[in-house]
Enzyme design. Structure first.
Site, PDB file in Angstrom:
ATOM      1  CE  LYS A   1       1.777 -17.524  -2.934  1.00  0.00           C
ATOM      2  NZ  LYS A   1       0.894 -18.818  -3.054  1.00  0.00           N
TER       3      LYS A   1
ATOM      4  CG  ASP B   1      -2.059 -20.152  -1.488  1.00  0.00           C
ATOM      5  OD1 ASP B   1      -1.566 -20.174  -0.627  1.00  0.00           O
ATOM      6  OD2 ASP B   1      -1.420 -20.757  -2.610  1.00  0.00           O
TER       7      ASP B   1
ATOM      8  CE1 TYR C   1      -3.783  -2.603   0.601  1.00  0.00           C
ATOM      9  CE2 TYR C   1      -4.636  -0.608   1.129  1.00  0.00           C
ATOM     10  CZ  TYR C   1      -4.806  -1.708   0.620  1.00  0.00           C
ATOM     11  OH  TYR C   1      -5.885  -2.596   0.424  1.00  0.00           O
TER      12      TYR C   1
ATOM     13  CG  ASP D   1     -13.687  -6.758   1.440  1.00  0.00           C
ATOM     14  OD1 ASP D   1     -13.508  -6.251   2.519  1.00  0.00           O
ATOM     15  OD2 ASP D   1     -14.270  -6.326   0.473  1.00  0.00           O
TER      16      ASP D   1
ATOM     17  CG  ASP E   1      -8.088  -4.764   1.310  1.00  0.00           C
ATOM     18  OD1 ASP E   1      -9.109  -4.032   1.874  1.00  0.00           O
ATOM     19  OD2 ASP E   1      -8.112  -4.503   0.203  1.00  0.00           O
TER      20      ASP E   1
HETATM   21  C1  IPM Z   1     -10.630  -0.931   3.770  1.00  0.00           C
HETATM   22  C2  IPM Z   1     -10.668  -0.340   2.349  1.00  0.00           C
HETATM   23  C3  IPM Z   1      -9.660   0.398   2.073  1.00  0.00           C
HETATM   24  C4  IPM Z   1      -8.334  -0.411   1.938  1.00  0.00           C
HETATM   25  C5  IPM Z   1      -9.657   1.266   0.944  1.00  0.00           C
HETATM   26  C6  IPM Z   1     -10.885   2.125   0.943  1.00  0.00           C
HETATM   27  C7  IPM Z   1      -8.469   2.148   0.513  1.00  0.00           C
HETATM   28  O1  IPM Z   1     -10.740  -1.417   1.408  1.00  0.00           O
HETATM   29  O2  IPM Z   1     -10.227  -0.270   4.723  1.00  0.00           O
HETATM   30  O3  IPM Z   1     -10.279  -2.225   3.895  1.00  0.00           O
HETATM   31  O4  IPM Z   1      -7.898  -1.017   0.946  1.00  0.00           O
HETATM   32  O5  IPM Z   1      -7.644  -0.305   3.256  1.00  0.00           O
HETATM   33 MG    MG Z   2     -10.935  -3.232   2.067  1.00  0.00          MG
END
Ligand code: IPM
Ligand code: MG
Length: 363
Positions: A191, A223, A141, A251, A247
Site C-alpha cells: 500500500k 486494494d 502483527y 482468505d 492474511d
Molecule cells: C492465519 C490465521 C492467524 C493469523 C490467526 C489465527 C492469528 O488467521 O493463519 O491466517 O492471522 O495469522
Molecule cells: Mg488468516
C-alpha cells in the site's frame, strides 16, 4: 527414514482435522517404511486452560527439537474476552516467531470438479494456479507499541506496522526463487501510496529484483490486488506481500478453490532441521471454526494437503507428498464432499466418512 513430528491439534475443529492427518501419517509410514516419531503438544486456548500459557515451554521446546510441526487451529469464543491477558492466537504467533518462520506459503490451485463450488464464473477460474508468500514474523502483527492508552481523557489504541530492510529482503528473495521454479512471474503487493512501511517494501523488492533479472516483477496496491484476485486470478503466479495483507488476501483467494477449508499452508524460514531440510510449521489456513466444532463435519482437506507439504518441504518425501495429493484429487473427482463444498443436489458426507475414503485409496 526417521523423523520427529510434533502435532498441535489446538482448538475448535483443530483436533478433528488433525486426527485424520495423523492416520494418514501412520499409513504413509507403513506403506513407505518410514519411522515417524509423533509427539502431541498443547497450543492455543486448550493450553491456556491446562497450562495458563498459550505456548507452554514444553511445546516450544518440542517444536524446536522436531523436524516438522503439524498444527490444527487456535482460538474460540471461550477465550475471546477483549480484556483477557492471554489469547490463544499469541501461541501461534509466538511459535512462528520462535522458529523464525518468516515465510508462509499458501498455494491456490482449484480442483477442476470444484469449480461449481466457487461463486466465481468458470471462465475466471480456468488456469488458476498461484502461490501467495505471506511475510509471517513482522509487520503489524508484531510491531511495538501495540497498546491502549489514555490521551486527552479518552481511550486510544494503536498498532505499529514496521518492517526493516532485511525482513523484506529475505522474504523477497525466497519469493523470487520460488517464481523461478514456476513460471517466472512475481507480483509484490503493498500500500505504497499511503504507508511508509509499504514504500520501503516496494523499494527493497525493486532492489532485490536486480539480482533476479530473469523474473518479471509487477507491483500492485493491495486494494487493487483484492479486486484482481477476482477479475483475473489466472494471471498470477507468485504473490509476495506483508503479514496483514497476506492474511486477508488468502482468505479471499481460498474461495477460488470453493472453500477456505481446502487451503493448506507451510511456514518456513532459513533454519534447517536434523534432516537438512527447512524446519517448518504446517497448518490449514482456516481457523478453529467454533460454529461447527464437534459436529464431525469439518473439511480435513486443508490439513491433509498441509501434511503433504510437510512431507515434501521438511522431510524431503516428494513421492509420499504426491501420493497424498493424488488421493485428494481422486476423492474430489469421485464427488465426495464435506458440507462446505456441496452444491444443490449433492450429498454431503462427514469428516470421518471422507477420511475413510481417503485412507482406503491411500492403501
Ligand atoms: C492465519 C490465521 C492467524 C493469523 C490467526 C489465527 C492469528 O488467521 O493463519 O491466517 O492471522 O495469522
Ligand atoms: Mg488468516
Amino acid at each position: 527414514m526417521k523423523a520427529k513430528i510434533v502435532i498441535l491439534p489446538g482448538d475448535g475443529i483443530g483436533p478433528e482435522v488433525i486426527k485424520v492427518s495423523q492416520k494418514i501419517l501412520e499409513q504413509i509410514s507403513h506403506k513407505f517404511d518410514h519411522q515417524f516419531e509423533i509427539e502431541e503438544q498443547l497450543i492455543g486456548g486448550i493450553a491456556i486452560d491446562k497450562e495458563q500459557n498459550p505456548l507452554p515451554h514444553e511445546t516450544s521446546k518440542a517444536c524446536l527439537e522436531a523436524d516438522a510441526v503439524l498444527l490444527g487451529a487456535v482460538g474460540g469464543p471461550k477465550w475471546d474476552d477483549p480484556t483477557a491477558k492471554m489469547r490463544p492466537e499469541q501461541g501461534l504467533l509466538g511459535l512462528r516467531k520462535k522458529l523464525d518462520l518468516f515465510a508462509n506459503l499458501r498455494p491456490i490451485n482449484p480442483h477442476h470438479d470444484l469449480i461449481s463450488a466457487s461463486p466465481l464464473k468458470e471462465e475466471k477460474l480456468l488456469g488458476v494456479d498461484f502461490i501467495v508468500v505471506r511475510e509471517l514474523t513482522g509487520g503489524i502483527y508484531f510491531g511495538q507499541p501495540s497498546e491502549r492508552r489514555v490521551v486527552d481523557g479518552q481511550i486510544q489504541s494503536l498498532d505499529t506496522m514496521v518492517y526493516n530492510e532485511s525482513e523484506i529482503e529475505r522474504v523477497a528473495n525466497l519469493a523470487f526463487n520460488l517464481a523461478r521454479e514456476r513460471s517466472g512471474k512475481l507480483t509484490s503487493v503493498d500500500k505504497a501510496n499511503v504507508l511508509e512501511s509499504s514504500r520501503l517494501w516496494r523499494e527493497v523488492v525493486t532492489r532485490v529484483a536486480k539480482e533476479h533479472s530473469d523474473i518479471e516483477l509487477e507491483h500492485l496496491l493491495v486494494d487493487a490486488a483484492a479486486m484482481h484476485l477476482l477479475t483475473r486470478p489466472a494471471t498470477f503466479d507468485v504473490i509476495v506481500t506483508a503479514n496483514l495483507f497476506g492474511d486477508i488476501l488468502t482468505d479471499e483467494a481460498s474461495i477460488l478453490t470453493g472453500s477456505l477449508g481446502n487451503l493448506p499452508s507451510a511456514s518456513i524460514g532459513n533454519q534447517l532441521n536434523s534432516l537438512g531440510y527447512p524446519r517448518g510449521v504446517y497448518e490449514p489456513i482456516h481457523g478453529s471454526a467454533p460454529d461447527i466444532a464437534g459436529l464431525g463435519i469439518a473439511n480435513p482437506i486443508g490439513t491433509i494437503l498441509s501434511t503433504a507439504m510437510m512431507l515434501r518441504h521438511s522431510l524431503g518425501l516428494e513421492t509420499e507428498a504426491k501420493a497424498i495429493e493424488k488421493v485428494i484429487d481422486d476423492v474430489l473427482t469421485a464427488g465426495y464432499r464435506t458440507a462446505d463444498l456441496v452444491n444443490d443436489g449433492e450429498t454431503e458426507i462427514s469428516t470421518e466418512v471422507l477420511s475413510g475414503h481417503i485412507l482406503e485409496r491411500l492403501d
